[in-house]
Motif scaffolding. Sequence first.
Motif, short mmCIF file in Angstrom:
data_model
loop_
_atom_site.label_atom_id
_atom_site.label_comp_id
_atom_site.label_asym_id
_atom_site.label_seq_id
_atom_site.Cartn_x
_atom_site.Cartn_y
_atom_site.Cartn_z
N LEU A 122 -24.59 51.98 -4.55
CA LEU A 122 -25.51 50.94 -4.11
C LEU A 122 -24.74 49.65 -3.85
O LEU A 122 -23.88 49.27 -4.64
CB LEU A 122 -26.59 50.69 -5.18
N PRO A 123 -25.05 48.95 -2.77
CA PRO A 123 -24.32 47.73 -2.40
C PRO A 123 -24.23 46.69 -3.50
O PRO A 123 -23.17 46.09 -3.71
CB PRO A 123 -25.12 47.20 -1.20
N HIS A 124 -25.33 46.48 -4.26
CA HIS A 124 -25.30 45.42 -5.26
C HIS A 124 -24.36 45.72 -6.43
O HIS A 124 -24.00 44.84 -7.19
CB HIS A 124 -26.71 45.12 -5.79
N GLU A 125 -23.94 46.99 -6.54
CA GLU A 125 -23.00 47.34 -7.61
C GLU A 125 -21.61 46.80 -7.33
O GLU A 125 -20.74 46.81 -8.20
CB GLU A 125 -22.97 48.86 -7.80
N GLU A 126 -21.40 46.33 -6.09
CA GLU A 126 -20.12 45.74 -5.73
C GLU A 126 -20.07 44.25 -6.04
O GLU A 126 -19.01 43.62 -5.97
CB GLU A 126 -19.84 45.95 -4.24
N LEU A 127 -21.21 43.65 -6.37
CA LEU A 127 -21.25 42.22 -6.65
C LEU A 127 -20.53 41.89 -7.95
O LEU A 127 -20.62 42.64 -8.93
CB LEU A 127 -22.70 41.74 -6.74
N THR A 128 -19.84 40.77 -7.94
CA THR A 128 -19.21 40.29 -9.17
C THR A 128 -20.30 39.69 -10.06
O THR A 128 -21.43 39.47 -9.61
CB THR A 128 -18.16 39.21 -8.87
N ALA A 129 -19.95 39.43 -11.31
CA ALA A 129 -20.93 38.85 -12.23
C ALA A 129 -21.45 37.51 -11.72
O ALA A 129 -22.65 37.20 -11.79
CB ALA A 129 -20.30 38.68 -13.62
N ARG A 130 -20.55 36.68 -11.16
CA ARG A 130 -20.95 35.38 -10.63
C ARG A 130 -21.86 35.54 -9.41
O ARG A 130 -22.85 34.83 -9.25
CB ARG A 130 -19.71 34.56 -10.26
N GLU A 131 -21.52 36.49 -8.53
CA GLU A 131 -22.35 36.71 -7.34
C GLU A 131 -23.75 37.18 -7.73
O GLU A 131 -24.75 36.76 -7.14
CB GLU A 131 -21.68 37.73 -6.41
N MET A 132 -23.83 38.04 -8.73
CA MET A 132 -25.13 38.50 -9.21
C MET A 132 -25.92 37.34 -9.81
O MET A 132 -27.14 37.23 -9.60
CB MET A 132 -24.94 39.62 -10.24
N GLU A 133 -25.24 36.48 -10.55
CA GLU A 133 -25.88 35.32 -11.16
C GLU A 133 -26.47 34.42 -10.08
O GLU A 133 -27.62 33.94 -10.20
CB GLU A 133 -24.84 34.56 -11.99
N ILE A 134 -25.71 34.20 -9.01
CA ILE A 134 -26.18 33.35 -7.91
C ILE A 134 -27.33 34.02 -7.17
O ILE A 134 -28.31 33.36 -6.79
CB ILE A 134 -25.02 33.03 -6.95
N LEU A 135 -27.26 35.32 -7.00
CA LEU A 135 -28.36 36.04 -6.33
C LEU A 135 -29.66 35.88 -7.11
O LEU A 135 -30.72 35.65 -6.52
CB LEU A 135 -28.00 37.52 -6.20
N LEU A 136 -29.58 35.99 -8.42
CA LEU A 136 -30.79 35.85 -9.25
C LEU A 136 -31.35 34.43 -9.16
O LEU A 136 -32.57 34.24 -9.17
CB LEU A 136 -30.47 36.22 -10.70
N LEU A 137 -30.48 33.46 -9.08
CA LEU A 137 -30.95 32.07 -8.92
C LEU A 137 -31.58 31.88 -7.54
O LEU A 137 -32.53 31.11 -7.38
CB LEU A 137 -29.78 31.10 -9.12
N MET A 138 -31.05 32.60 -6.56
CA MET A 138 -31.64 32.54 -5.23
C MET A 138 -33.06 33.10 -5.24
O MET A 138 -33.95 32.60 -4.53
CB MET A 138 -30.76 33.33 -4.23
N THR A 139 -33.29 34.12 -6.05
CA THR A 139 -34.64 34.71 -6.13
C THR A 139 -35.63 33.73 -6.76
O THR A 139 -36.84 33.91 -6.63
CB THR A 139 -34.63 36.02 -6.94
#
Length: 208
Positions: free
Chosen positions: A142-159
């Motif tokens: 899955l594409p999101h499994e390639e996200l770094t911890a920081r990128e995931m953190e920013i994505l969640l803040l975007m939501t």
Amino acid sequence: MINVLLVDDHEMVRIGVGAYLSAQADIHVIAEAANGQQAVELGLQLRPDIILMDLVMEEMDGIEATKQLIKQWPEAKVIIVTSFLDDEKVYPALEAGATSYLLKTSKAGEIAAAIRRTYEGQSVLEPEVTGKMMSKMRKPSLPHEELTAREMEILLLMTQGKTNQEIADELFIALKTVKTHVSNLLSKLDVQDRTQAVIYAFKHKLAQ
């Protein structure tokens, strides 16, 4: 006796490798080819046990030659012998049907051993090639499994509807850094903009 077709666009390589292999009691170089087109023609005509195939050649490269040989003669056993280890060479060569993959830095004895092992049905790969293939097999599904911890953190803040500036303030990082992370995560998720990224996050239940 293992009959070998030697394919390389450098005459000195053919002379050197050919002489060593022909000195082996169980290996016989039955023909040589200077390009992929000749390799296909001689391979289909002579049906050697093993084809030692260079990759970068004029008229037709080793990848296309391997592809054509395997298409017309599925039982062909091709050993790639090249100087290249980049993804653009390794994966296409193996996908084309090559059985083994060696580097030209290999010792003559190692090439001879690889010929015997490939003849017996084994696949001989350079350690670096094996590592590449293992990494490809472990590639996240899955594409999101390639996200770094920081990128995931920013994505969640975007939501949560936060702007880049708000994200920067909350994480105590520069606005430019946030923009870089956002650009990277959009690329990894294969989406065009922030809205699509947020939709992706909710669709895959990354955010509540």
